[in-house]
Structures are given as structure tokens and as C-alpha cells.
Design a protein around this motif. Structure first.
Motif, short mmCIF file in Angstrom:
data_model
loop_
_atom_site.label_atom_id
_atom_site.label_comp_id
_atom_site.label_asym_id
_atom_site.label_seq_id
_atom_site.Cartn_x
_atom_site.Cartn_y
_atom_site.Cartn_z
N PRO A 97 -2.18 -1.15 -5.74
CA PRO A 97 -3.58 -1.31 -5.34
C PRO A 97 -3.83 -2.67 -4.69
O PRO A 97 -3.13 -3.65 -4.93
N ASP A 104 0.81 -1.22 0.00
CA ASP A 104 0.00 0.00 0.00
C ASP A 104 0.84 1.26 0.00
O ASP A 104 0.54 2.22 -0.73
N PHE A 152 1.98 2.51 -3.34
CA PHE A 152 0.92 2.85 -4.29
C PHE A 152 0.59 1.65 -5.18
O PHE A 152 0.35 1.77 -6.38
N TRP A 184 -10.68 1.28 -0.38
CA TRP A 184 -9.45 0.79 0.28
C TRP A 184 -9.81 0.24 1.66
O TRP A 184 -10.57 0.86 2.41
N HIS A 228 -5.17 6.27 -2.67
CA HIS A 228 -5.63 5.09 -3.40
C HIS A 228 -7.08 5.25 -3.85
O HIS A 228 -7.41 4.98 -5.01
#
Length: 467
Positions: A224, A219, A222, A273, A259
Motif C-alpha cells: 500500500p 504498487d 500489492f 490510490w 488496492h
């Protein structure tokens, strides 16, 4: 005994003689005739079907040799199929005659070309006979007295040392090598990599945690939560402890917002998220998680100071095993954070880095990574495998990764990750990674492997960038 041969009691002279001997097949031919002669004799005046001739014991070899000697011919227009006929009424079996000369001890009557032809047909072999001629030495005696190797107090007190022969000292003899451990080739190459990083002014990052949370491993980079790399067929997840309990929650919220909603000039991934997904523990899949922790700590220090970090440690991936992949391997990671860094800086650092390793054949290929843009794969030519092998990945960290940490907007971070195993394979000429790491490793290879010297070499020709 062997020590007698080296002593002055006797003298031994080694004499070697060479002679020609018939092989088992050669002895058979000397007795019954060559294959081609037997084929010739088996053909009646009315000829013989080629198929029937080929079924004879000497048929295949004898047919081709007899054809070469022009003793026979093949009539392919015969009604019942190809038929073999004699061309000459009689022939001389020179092969049998020559072998009989050798058998009678007259091999010198054959020319070099004739002997060579018999050797090619494996009918003749050259044998070397070694003999020792032993004679009396200058100190010959029917009684052997052992030479003393130590002068004892008893010899001195009794005076017997005067009458005893002493073995002379050999001051040029090598001592017995002491028992010692041996470094594995990976450790030798690792120490050289570490030294190169230190020479280039890098600081080593702490990488003591094999177990990492999904947050720092994915996470924070970056990446997903629905990314395929986060599936169980690519990553080893832990059952106990299954979740990480402590995370920097203010930073977690900024990562969540980036995100799901975007920010910092990005639209994000537009998905829901989940914190539970980020808490999942796993065996780290790359040391970039340690780089993320180091950059986060750097962002908390004000004002910003440019840094150069590196790490060399083990990572784990659920991969299919083959000649160049294992489920666990060592990753070398380099990170440079400064104002205004570009892809050109990254390529220059990589070129300088690999030149110090002595690896000059490089290719850069554009690639995709969730946390770097632009991204490049690094390939090196493997002489053993005779192909280009991927040795690393590189790129410029995305703003969506750096800005939520708190780093200034004008700061860029270039990074690259390299495997330790593949450069080691290239340097030591090992074609299969399972011969380097794992239960099939030959310990003798570890003992015999030379020191690793990754000396600087002349600069390579311009690096080839693949489209």
C-alpha cells in the motif's frame, strides 16, 4: 652478505644457547631484597597499621607473599583498625638468594619449580643467544669471481667461456608471479551463487535498472502507498527525474482497483490510490521489482509456461549502519512459477539451495510481507558472531499481486530474497560488513582471500522451524 652464507666459499653453522637473566625488577630484588622481606623488616615489634603498611612501595605485593609464608599476621580486633604483627623473629629471603645465584651465573643450582616461580613473578627471563660459527668452505678464495648467468656471442667467439664459472641452472625454481588483478570475495561468491542457480535450471532475469518507479517497486507487489517502507527514512527517492513517464496503464488500472476496491477474492486496502505516488522514482529497495516485471512479461505470453528465474544485483535502503547492515548491498532473488506450488516446495528448494552453499544450520521463522502469504524469514548460524543471522526472506506471492498481471488462477509463485554479503561473511569468517564493502576494506584481504568453493555437503539434520 647473505649470498656468501649459501655459497661454497664459506660455511656457516648456526648455534643457539639459552641462559637465564634477571629482569629489571629481579635485579632490584637481588640488590635490596624481596617485597615480602621488605614488608617484614618494616614491621616494628609493636606492629603496624595495615592501612599504613599498604602505602609502602612494596606493601600490596609484599603483604600477600608474607602472609603466604606465615611471617606475619593481621589482628582485626585492634582499636585503631586492623594491625599487622610479626609471627616469626627472623626469616630467610629465599627469593633474593635464588636471584643472586642466577646473577652469579649459577642458575643450574635452581630446580625447575624454583625457576618457574621466579618466571611467574616476572623476575627471571630465559634468553636465547644465536651465534654463527664461520669456517672456510671447499671453494674458499681471497678473491671473489662473479658467476656468469648468460652465455654471450662474445664469449663464444673469443673462447673466454672456457675459463669462466657459470651459475648452474635451477630447474626446480619457481618463476616470478605475473602482476594480475584479484577478484573481490563478493564476486567470487556471486559467481558460485550464479553457477548454483544455473545448475538448478534457473534463468537469469535482466536487472540493469538501479532506478525504479514506485509502481514496480511497491504498487505492483500489492504494497500500500501508506506503507512505512515508502517513507523517505527507509527509501532513497530521486529529485531528477522525479517521476516515471511510461507505465502499462491497463495493468496500472487493475492494480489501482485491487488496492482501493479489492478483487480476486480480496477486499483490498480501502484507500484512495494515487497515480502520482506510483510514478515517483527511487533507488530500488529490492530486486523483487525486476521479478514483478518478469512475471508481468510472462503473463502476456499464452499459453502459460512454468519458469524458474533468478537475479543477483545491487539494491539500496536508507538503513542505520552497523556490523551487518549497509545502505547498499546485493540481493539474490529466486522465483519459481508453476501450477500448485506450496510452502513445502519453497522450504525444499531453500534447503537444497543452501546445502549447495555448504550452509547447513538453517531456521525458518514465520514473518509478514505485504506481497507474500505465507512468509518466512531464513536464519543461518554465524560462527564468528556466535548468533543466528538473518540471511533472507521468502514466501508465496499473493493472488492480489499475480492475478492483476494476467497469470492463471491456478498458478502459484514461490520466491525468496537473500543478501550476498552475509553468506560471504559466513563463508570467509568476516564479522563486520564494513570490512567487506566500503572505504575501510583492506586490499590485502582481497589479494589473500582464497577461491570460493561452495561444494555440496552431506544433507543437514531436519531444519528447525521457530514458532
Amino acid at each position: 652478505p647473505q649470498w656468501l652464507l649459501a655459497g661454497p666459499i664459506i660455511e656457516a653453522e648456526l648455534r643457539s644457547t639459552k641462559r637465564w637473566e634477571l629482569t629489571a625488577e629481579g635485579e632490584e630484588i637481588a640488590r635490596e631484597g624481596s617485597h615480602e622481606a621488605r614488608v617484614f623488616r618494616s614491621i616494628p615489634p609493636e606492629g603496624l597499621a595495615q592501612s599504613e603498611l599498604m602505602r609502602l612501595p612494596s606493601g600490596k605485593v609484599g603483604f600477600s607473599k608474607a602472609m603466604s609464608n606465615k611471617w606475619i599476621r593481621v589482628d582485626k580486633s585492634a582499636a585503631d583498625g586492623p594491625r599487622v604483627f610479626r609471627v616469626v623473629d627472623s626469616m630467610e629471603d629465599e627469593v633474593q638468594r635464588r636471584l643472586q645465584l642466577v646473577q652469579g651465573g649459577q642458575a643450574e643450582k635452581l630446580g625447575e619449580k624454583e625457576r618457574s616461580e621466579l618466571r611467574k613473578r616476572k623476575l627471571l627471563a630465559e634468553v636465547t643467544l644465536k651465534t654463527y660459527w664461520v669456517s672456510k668452505g671447499s671453494a674458499f678464495s681471497t678473491s671473489i669471481s662473479k658467476q656468469e648467468t648468460e652465455l654471450s656471442p662474445e664469449m663464444i667467439s673469443s673462447g673466454s667461456w672456457r675459463d669462466r664459472p657459470f651459475k648452474p641452472y635451477n630447474f626446480l625454481a619457481h618463476g616470478v608471479l605475473p602482476d594480475s588483478g584479484h577478484l573481490h570475495p563478493l564476486l567470487k561468491v556471486r559467481s558460485q551463487f550464479r553457477q548454483i542457480f544455473l545448475e538448478m535450471g534457473f534463468t537469469e532475469m535482466p536487472t540493469y535498472n538501479f532506478i525504479e518507479s514506485s509502481f514496480w517497486n511497491f504498487d505492483a507487489l500489492f504494497q500500500p502507498q501508506q506503507h512505512p517502507a515508502r517513507d523517505q527514512h527507509d527509501t532513497f527517492f530521486l529529485r531528477d527525474p522525479a517521476e516515471a513517464l511510461q507505465l502499462p496503464m491497463d495493468y496500472v488500472q487493475r492494480v489501482k482497483r485491487t488496492h482501493s476496491q479489492g478483487g480476486y477474492g480480496s477486499q483490498g486496502y480501502k484507500y484512495t490510490w494515487k497515480l502520482d505516488e506510483a510514478r515517483k522514482n527511487l533507488l530500488r529497495t529490492h530486486t523483487t521489482s525486476a521479478s514483478a516485471r518478469a512475471l508481468y512479461r510472462l503473463a502476456q505470453k499464452k499459453p502459460f509456461t512454468p519458469v524458474k528465474y533468478f537475479s543477483i544485483d545491487r539494491v539500496f535502503r536508507n538503513e542505520t549502519l552497523d556490523a551487518t547492515h549497509l545502505a547498499e548491498f546485493h540481493q539474490i532473488e529466486g522465483v519459481v512459477a508453476d501450477h500448485g506450488l506450496t510452502l513445502g516446495h519453497l522450504m525444499g528448494v531453500l534447503r537444497e539451495f543452501f546445502t549447495k552453499l555448504g550452509i547447513t544450520q538453517l531456521r525458518f521463522k514465520p514473518a509478514y510481507n505485504p506481497y507474500t502469504e505465507p512468509s518466512m524469514e531464513v536464519f543461518s548460524y554465524h560462527q564468528g558472531l556466535k548468533k543466528w543471522v538473518e540471511v533472507g526472506n521468502s514466501g508465496v506471492f499473493r493472488p492480489e499481486m499475480l492475478l492483476p498481471m494476467g497469470l492463471p488462477e491456478n498458478v502459484s509463485v514461490i520466491a525468496w530474497g537473500l543478501s550476498l554479503e552475509r553468506p560471504t561473511m559466513i563463508k570467509y569468517g568476516i564479522n563486520n560488513i564494513r570490512d567487506l564493502v566500503g572505504h575501510k576494506v583492506n586490499l590485502q584481504m582481497v589479494y589473500d582471500s582464497p577461491l570460493c568453493r561452495l561444494d555440496a555437503e552431506p544433507r543437514p539434520p531436519p531444519t528447525q522451524e521457530a514458532a
